[in-house]
Design an enzyme around this catalytic site. Structure first.
Site, PDB file in Angstrom:
ATOM      1  CG  HIS A  35      -1.751  -1.225   1.350  1.00 34.90           C
ATOM      2  ND1 HIS A  35      -2.875  -1.483   0.594  1.00 34.90           N
ATOM      3  CD2 HIS A  35      -1.569  -2.303   2.149  1.00 34.90           C
ATOM      4  CE1 HIS A  35      -3.363  -2.668   0.920  1.00 34.90           C
ATOM      5  NE2 HIS A  35      -2.587  -3.190   1.861  1.00 34.90           N
ATOM      6  CB  SER A  51      16.797  16.361 -18.898  1.00 35.22           C
ATOM      7  OG  SER A  51      16.064  17.581 -18.918  1.00 35.22           O
TER       8      SER A  51
END
Length: 460
Positions: free
Chosen positions: A174, A300
């Protein structure tokens, strides 16, 4: 008009990603489908000659010439077939029918001493040829291209499982800190899942089936010409000789349930790799995994420091596209209006595209796995900073020792709070347990609380 090349391709499969999809060209191109159709028609013609009922005779030399039509099929031959379909060639006008063009191509290449033009495509419908030809391409595409790529990924995962079997890592359930595992064990899970998925793909490929039963699946034309021949037995033998199972009861079309099973099996394998892509991406994001920088590569356009997990992202995108196509194909090809409609014909031409997206996804995933390396210190630091994860072990040992409220006691001390290993030791000091049990509890650490994860990884 300039000649079209990869930079002018409508699809990235034949443009940007052409170098990745090249292995599928012998099975997914229109040229490949032409060649497979020629194979079916030639072998059928030879099979007819082997029937005692027919007056057709084909000697060894003639058979060799006929088989050379598909064994040596090249770009020039494909061009002739296309001309026969669209423009006309020699004495034949344009057929506007791709299977009829194959029939005329065989007539053009038939040995001069063989008068058998009337026996080509005898009693067949186009779907008899197409369903067999398509499976003659799908089968090796899966067996010789896709499955080996999947096996390579599985082998890489097994190697990673063994190499990093003892590298402890915080698990997350979770999205929250949970009982530790090892990086190797997590890779072993994916290796096991993928191995089982490969088995399903292989079984589906082995079970591909073909039909050869005429215009409505009743052998009507065959029976009308030679009622004494056991045509279902002939068809079963012929289809088996092509390496396929025989589908005995059909309409004009092969129901294609076999293809749907294969598509679903591939989708299952893809889902496992999608799960892997997402998990590895998150591990990179959490700095659990580092990536080897590629010399000269730009991460990038604005941030020079970045080494992006682009292979896993690319794999994710292509596998998602492949799954979308595979679901569509599996749903569509298993339906036909009454005994036959033609809408599936254009749809089936996209099987190769779905396989191509699979192949790109597999290649990119494998490339990504080759670049990642566990940041063991980051993993250990994260474990040391999360001592509350030994709470499960503490409450389990206390249950063993007879503490009925062990879970509640540990929960009260740890849930929603920032705790240290010293806080646990203070708790242990106040417990009514033997010195041996206290020593056992005090020996618990997040990095050592991995159960048999190392053994599981080693056994994979």
């Amino acid at each position: 008009m300039t000649e079209r090349g990869p930079l002018a391709a409508v699809s990235p499969l034949d443009g940007r990603y052409a170098r990745y999809t090249e292995p599928l060209v012998p099975y997914a191109s229109e040229r490949a489908l032409m060649r497979a159709r020629v194979e079916v028609e030639v072998e059928y013609l030879i099979a007819l000659a082997d029937l005692d009922a027919t007056p057709l005779t084909i000697n060894d030399a003639q058979r060799a010439t006929l088989r050379a039509l598909y064994e040596e099929f090249d770009d020039t031959d494909a061009g002739v077939v296309k001309q026969l379909e669209t423009e006309g060639y020699g004495k034949y006008s344009a057929t506007n029918h791709d299977v009829k063009a194959i029939e005329y191509f065989i007539r053009l290449g038939m040995p001069d001493d063989l008068d058998a033009a009337n026996w080509i495509h005898f009693g067949l419908t186009s779907e008899d040829v197409n369903n067999l030809a398509q499976r003659l391409l799908v089968k090796p595409a899966a067996e010789e291209v896709l499955v080996p790529e999947l096996r390579e990924i599985r082998d890489t995962l097994v190697e990673m499982a063994h190499t990093y079997a003892d590298v402890p890592m915080l698990a997350r359930t979770h999205g929250q800190p949970a009982t530790p595992t090892t990086f190797g064990k997590e890779m072993a899970v994916y290796a096991s899942r993928l191995g089982q998925a490969i088995g399903r793909v292989e079984r589906a490929t082995d079970d591909l089936s073909g039909k050869l039963a005429g215009a409505s699946g009743t052998y009507a034309a065959h029976v009308a010409a030679y009622p004494e021949v056991d045509w279902p037995a002939f068809a079963e033998s012929f289809v088996a000789d092509l390496g396929l199972d025989h589908e005995p009861l059909t309409t004009q079309v092969n129901p294609c349930d076999d293809l749907a099973v294969l598509f679903d099996a591939l989708r299952g394998a893809n889902n496992i790799l999608l799960d892997l892509d997402l998990d590895v991406w998150l591990y990179v994001s959490d700095r659990y995994l580092g990536q080897e920088a590629v010399e000269g590569e730009t991460g990038s356009s604005t941030m020079p420091h970045k080494v992006n997990p682009i292979d896993f992202e690319n794999s994710e995108g292509n596998l998602s596209k492949a799954n979308s196509d595979l679901v569509f194909l599996g749903d569509y090809v298993t339906n036909s209006r009454l005994q036959r409609d033609l809408s599936d014909s254009t749809v089936k031409r996209n099987i190769g595209a779905a396989f191509a997206h699979c192949l790109i996804g597999y290649s990119k995933c494998q490339n990504g796995l080759a670049k990642v390396v566990p940041n063991e210190q980051v993993m250990r630091d994260d474990l040391d900073a999360t001592p509350e994860i030994i709470g499960e072990a503490v409450q389990t040992i206390l249950r063993r020792e007879g503490y009925a409220d062990a879970y509640e006691q540990v929960k009260k001390a740890t849930r929603g709070r920032e705790v240290t290993i010293e806080d646990f030791h203070d708790m242990f000091a106040d417990l009514d347990v033997s010195d041996d049990v206290r020593t056992e509890l005090e020996a618990l650490t997040p990095t050592d609380y991995t159960g048999i994860a190392e053994q599981q990884a080693d056994d994979s």
